[in-house]
Design a protein around this motif. Structure first.
Motif, PDB file in Angstrom:
ATOM      1  N   ASP A  65      -3.438   0.498   5.195  1.00  0.00           N
ATOM      2  CA  ASP A  65      -4.866   0.345   4.936  1.00  0.00           C
ATOM      3  C   ASP A  65      -5.154   0.838   3.510  1.00  0.00           C
ATOM      4  O   ASP A  65      -5.334   2.034   3.290  1.00  0.00           O
ATOM      5  N   PHE A  66      -5.205  -0.095   2.566  1.00  0.00           N
ATOM      6  CA  PHE A  66      -5.327   0.261   1.155  1.00  0.00           C
ATOM      7  C   PHE A  66      -6.590   1.073   0.888  1.00  0.00           C
ATOM      8  O   PHE A  66      -6.534   2.168   0.317  1.00  0.00           O
ATOM      9  N   ARG A  67      -7.733   0.555   1.313  1.00  0.00           N
ATOM     10  CA  ARG A  67      -8.990   1.264   1.056  1.00  0.00           C
ATOM     11  C   ARG A  67      -9.039   2.569   1.839  1.00  0.00           C
ATOM     12  O   ARG A  67      -9.583   3.573   1.362  1.00  0.00           O
ATOM     13  N   GLY A  68      -8.496   2.565   3.034  1.00  0.00           N
ATOM     14  CA  GLY A  68      -8.488   3.792   3.823  1.00  0.00           C
ATOM     15  C   GLY A  68      -7.718   4.908   3.144  1.00  0.00           C
ATOM     16  O   GLY A  68      -8.070   6.087   3.261  1.00  0.00           O
ATOM     17  N   ILE A  69      -6.657   4.551   2.423  1.00  0.00           N
ATOM     18  CA  ILE A  69      -5.862   5.543   1.693  1.00  0.00           C
ATOM     19  C   ILE A  69      -6.556   5.967   0.403  1.00  0.00           C
ATOM     20  O   ILE A  69      -6.622   7.155   0.065  1.00  0.00           O
ATOM     21  N   PHE A  70      -7.109   4.990  -0.351  1.00  0.00           N
ATOM     22  CA  PHE A  70      -7.612   5.309  -1.687  1.00  0.00           C
ATOM     23  C   PHE A  70      -9.078   5.751  -1.713  1.00  0.00           C
ATOM     24  O   PHE A  70      -9.482   6.446  -2.649  1.00  0.00           O
ATOM     25  N   ASP A  71      -9.864   5.412  -0.718  1.00  0.00           N
ATOM     26  CA  ASP A  71     -11.267   5.854  -0.714  1.00  0.00           C
ATOM     27  C   ASP A  71     -11.395   7.374  -0.878  1.00  0.00           C
ATOM     28  O   ASP A  71     -12.218   7.849  -1.670  1.00  0.00           O
ATOM     29  N   PRO A  72     -10.604   8.182  -0.151  1.00  0.00           N
ATOM     30  CA  PRO A  72     -10.755   9.638  -0.318  1.00  0.00           C
ATOM     31  C   PRO A  72     -10.155  10.170  -1.622  1.00  0.00           C
ATOM     32  O   PRO A  72     -10.578  11.219  -2.102  1.00  0.00           O
ATOM     33  N   LEU A  73      -9.171   9.452  -2.199  1.00  0.00           N
ATOM     34  CA  LEU A  73      -8.422  10.002  -3.327  1.00  0.00           C
ATOM     35  C   LEU A  73      -8.972   9.606  -4.694  1.00  0.00           C
ATOM     36  O   LEU A  73      -8.901  10.384  -5.648  1.00  0.00           O
ATOM     37  N   ILE A  74      -9.507   8.392  -4.802  1.00  0.00           N
ATOM     38  CA  ILE A  74      -9.986   7.909  -6.103  1.00  0.00           C
ATOM     39  C   ILE A  74     -11.031   8.836  -6.726  1.00  0.00           C
ATOM     40  O   ILE A  74     -10.999   9.088  -7.950  1.00  0.00           O
ATOM     41  N   PRO A  75     -11.980   9.409  -5.953  1.00  0.00           N
ATOM     42  CA  PRO A  75     -12.946  10.321  -6.598  1.00  0.00           C
ATOM     43  C   PRO A  75     -12.294  11.548  -7.238  1.00  0.00           C
ATOM     44  O   PRO A  75     -12.897  12.181  -8.109  1.00  0.00           O
ATOM     45  N   LEU A  76     -11.069  11.871  -6.843  1.00  0.00           N
ATOM     46  CA  LEU A  76     -10.376  13.031  -7.393  1.00  0.00           C
ATOM     47  C   LEU A  76      -9.407  12.657  -8.507  1.00  0.00           C
ATOM     48  O   LEU A  76      -8.790  13.534  -9.114  1.00  0.00           O
ATOM     49  N   ALA A  77      -9.249  11.357  -8.768  1.00  0.00           N
ATOM     50  CA  ALA A  77      -8.178  10.894  -9.656  1.00  0.00           C
ATOM     51  C   ALA A  77      -8.619  10.830 -11.109  1.00  0.00           C
ATOM     52  O   ALA A  77      -9.645  10.234 -11.442  1.00  0.00           O
ATOM     53  N   ASP A  78      -7.799  11.439 -11.968  1.00  0.00           N
ATOM     54  CA  ASP A  78      -7.957  11.300 -13.415  1.00  0.00           C
ATOM     55  C   ASP A  78      -6.981  10.260 -13.949  1.00  0.00           C
ATOM     56  O   ASP A  78      -7.279   9.542 -14.899  1.00  0.00           O
ATOM     57  N   GLN A  79      -5.818  10.167 -13.328  1.00  0.00           N
ATOM     58  CA  GLN A  79      -4.758   9.275 -13.787  1.00  0.00           C
ATOM     59  C   GLN A  79      -3.852   8.971 -12.593  1.00  0.00           C
ATOM     60  O   GLN A  79      -3.644   9.815 -11.726  1.00  0.00           O
ATOM     61  N   ILE A  80      -3.310   7.745 -12.540  1.00  0.00           N
ATOM     62  CA  ILE A  80      -2.369   7.384 -11.481  1.00  0.00           C
ATOM     63  C   ILE A  80      -1.146   6.723 -12.113  1.00  0.00           C
ATOM     64  O   ILE A  80      -1.271   5.753 -12.873  1.00  0.00           O
ATOM     65  N   ALA A  81       0.023   7.249 -11.802  1.00  0.00           N
ATOM     66  CA  ALA A  81       1.283   6.601 -12.155  1.00  0.00           C
ATOM     67  C   ALA A  81       1.794   5.924 -10.887  1.00  0.00           C
ATOM     68  O   ALA A  81       2.053   6.591  -9.884  1.00  0.00           O
ATOM     69  N   ALA A  82       1.899   4.607 -10.909  1.00  0.00           N
ATOM     70  CA  ALA A  82       2.228   3.840  -9.710  1.00  0.00           C
ATOM     71  C   ALA A  82       3.706   3.478  -9.685  1.00  0.00           C
ATOM     72  O   ALA A  82       4.298   3.106 -10.714  1.00  0.00           O
ATOM     73  N   VAL A  83       4.315   3.589  -8.495  1.00  0.00           N
ATOM     74  CA  VAL A  83       5.714   3.205  -8.312  1.00  0.00           C
ATOM     75  C   VAL A  83       5.817   2.298  -7.086  1.00  0.00           C
ATOM     76  O   VAL A  83       4.897   2.209  -6.282  1.00  0.00           O
ATOM     77  N   THR A  84       6.958   1.635  -6.957  1.00  0.00           N
ATOM     78  CA  THR A  84       7.233   0.779  -5.810  1.00  0.00           C
ATOM     79  C   THR A  84       8.152   1.542  -4.862  1.00  0.00           C
ATOM     80  O   THR A  84       9.301   1.830  -5.214  1.00  0.00           O
ATOM     81  N   PRO A  85       7.682   1.920  -3.654  1.00  0.00           N
ATOM     82  CA  PRO A  85       8.547   2.648  -2.716  1.00  0.00           C
ATOM     83  C   PRO A  85       9.795   1.834  -2.359  1.00  0.00           C
ATOM     84  O   PRO A  85       9.794   0.599  -2.428  1.00  0.00           O
ATOM     85  N   GLY A 104       1.961  11.766   3.354  1.00  0.00           N
ATOM     86  CA  GLY A 104       0.856  11.104   4.056  1.00  0.00           C
ATOM     87  C   GLY A 104       0.697   9.655   3.637  1.00  0.00           C
ATOM     88  O   GLY A 104       0.715   9.345   2.454  1.00  0.00           O
ATOM     89  N   HIS A 105       0.507   8.770   4.623  1.00  0.00           N
ATOM     90  CA  HIS A 105       0.502   7.343   4.317  1.00  0.00           C
ATOM     91  C   HIS A 105      -0.516   6.565   5.146  1.00  0.00           C
ATOM     92  O   HIS A 105      -0.383   5.363   5.323  1.00  0.00           O
ATOM     93  N   ASN A 106      -1.527   7.253   5.674  1.00  0.00           N
ATOM     94  CA  ASN A 106      -2.598   6.548   6.378  1.00  0.00           C
ATOM     95  C   ASN A 106      -3.931   7.195   6.023  1.00  0.00           C
ATOM     96  O   ASN A 106      -3.967   8.233   5.356  1.00  0.00           O
ATOM     97  N   PRO A 107      -5.058   6.606   6.426  1.00  0.00           N
ATOM     98  CA  PRO A 107      -6.360   7.137   6.010  1.00  0.00           C
ATOM     99  C   PRO A 107      -6.592   8.591   6.400  1.00  0.00           C
ATOM    100  O   PRO A 107      -7.128   9.373   5.607  1.00  0.00           O
TER     101      PRO A 107
END
Length: 423
Positions: A336-356, A303-306
């Motif tokens: 849409d950065f905020r559209g993707i992260f708004d629903p997920l950040i409240p559930l996040a304890d940790q994020i490992a970020a990569v470059t697609p 998944g890659h959109n809001p």
């Protein structure tokens, strides 16, 4: 042309980008003998859910004994995945042969076709040569001007959930995008709509009236139970059914597929009830809330959109109530950065970020910086690779924890390769 030469040619054509329109397709297909006119189709459009719905239809129709072609995009690991006959990707030799056939005619056109146009023409040729009795055809982008929309009136035109995406091409309102998706509706055709949103239903009804098409709205499915092995639900005359695909949103896709199968039955297609039950129970659609490991639970979703992010968040809350999750994420810079992260950040304890692996990727360092700026979320770390990120999360996760890998379809193939699932 060898398989390797075909891959090199297709890679080169990627730089053609997206140019909506049907003139190039029509001319190229005419030079190829109009293979699309020798096939019957179920045409599937939508912002989200169209791939899952197509996979469910394919599984049920194959169980009913039909020789089915399935065309989807993008691929997760190999181009061959886009062209499936009887549930299996076409061979390397078959892909090389149809690519050579299409290239020979494309080279004679005054304007070069896009990569998706070439692939779609190759799909029509491959499915004709395989003598498919029915093709489940997924739209690439939009609908009205998508390369797949050169087909004759399909057995059913299916429209799944609509959301705001590719607004620079399709419009910036739900109604405008719905109108583009509904461009697959043809005169006198049968149409199934899987999105209950009032604005979408209104547009579909209007276009069906204009074109004399029969519209059927997909009744919702009623959930019964779910686990990481699958879910059960009730729908229409079937009573309880088992679905292999996970997540509450997949029940809506199943309802859309079931409604489509009923429409096909009404048109004379022989689809036994047992074939429907077995198709739903065994359908596979990789990289969509797919559980690849347990203890800790590891799920991957392309998944890659809001709308997708909201579905992922709803699924995580549903399957793991009250739990925080560790995310492995990479996103494209034009999403849409905020559209993707708004629903997920409240559930996040940790994020490992990569470059697609994409020229449009948001660098992992920038992703972490933006998370800090936008959400004051500082438990994000950039990683040099998916393997490195996964190792970091696994090291810190306990057996009862949840790891969710999402944000871009570009990552799914690599993740499945790590888990030995691409073979």
């Amino acid at each position: 042309m060898t398989y390797e030469e075909a891959l090199a040619y297709l890679a080169k054509t990627e730089m053609m980008g997206t140019r909506l329109g049907l003139d190039r397709m029509r001319e190229l297909l005419e030079r190829l003998g109009s293979p699309q006119r020798k096939l019957k189709f179920v045409h599937v459009a939508g912002t989200n859910g169209k791939g899952s719905t197509a996979a469910l239809l394919d599984a049920c129709l194959r169980q009913a004994g039909f020789r089915v072609g399935l065309y989807t995009s993008p691929h997760l690991a190999r181009y061959n995945e886009r062209f499936r006959v009887d549930g299996k990707p076409i061979s390397d030799a078959a892909l090389a042969a149809v690519t050579a056939r299409v290239k020979a005619e494309a080279d004679r056109l005054p304007e070069s076709p896009t990569q998706f146009e070439l692939l779609t023409c190759a799909a029509f040729c491959a499915f004709q040569e395989a003598e498919c009795g029915l093709v489940v055809l997924e739209v690439g982008l939009g609908g009205r001007l998508d390369a797949t929309n050169v087909i004759p009136t399909p057995e059913a035109a299916v429209i799944t959930r609509i959301g705001l995406e590719h607004t620079e091409l399709l419009g910036d309102t739900l109604e405008a995008i719905a109108r583009e998706k509904a461009g697959i509706i043809k005169s006198g055709g049968a149409v199934v709509l899987g999105d209950p949103a009032e604005a979408v239903v209104r547009v579909a009804r209007e276009i069906c009236r204009e074109r004399g098409a029969a519209l059927t709205l997909a009744p919702p499915a009623a959930p019964v139970s779910r686990s990481l092995a699958g879910q059960r639900f009730r729908w229409g005359p079937y009573g309880e059914l088992t679905l292999s695909l996970l997540g509450p949103h997949q029940l809506q896709n199943a309802a859309t597929a079931l409604t489509t199968l009923e429409v096909l039955r009404a048109k004379g297609w022989q689809i036994p009830e047992e074939a429907v039950r077995e198709g739903l129970r065994t359908a596979v659609w990789p990289g969509r809330f797919e559980c690849v490991s347990t203890r800790p639970a590891i799920l991957i979703d392309g998944g890659h959109n809001p709308q997708c992010a909201e579905a992922i968040a709803a699924s995580l809350r549903d399957y793991f109530p009250g739990k925080k999750c560790r995310f492995l994420m990479g996103v494209l810079a034009d999403k849409d950065f905020r559209g993707i992260f708004d629903p997920l950040i409240p559930l996040a304890d940790q994020i490992a970020a990569v470059t697609p692996d994409s020229s449009r990727a948001l660098p992992a360092e920038d992703l972490c910086r933006k998370l800090g700026e936008e959400y004051r979320f500082f438990r994000a770390a950039p990683c040099g690779s998916i393997r490195e990120a996964l190792a970091l999360l696994r090291k810190e996760a306990g057996p009862e924890d949840v790891i969710c890998i999402c944000g871009s379809l570009y990552m799914v193939g690599k993740v499945r390769e790590i888990f030995g699932l691409n073979g």
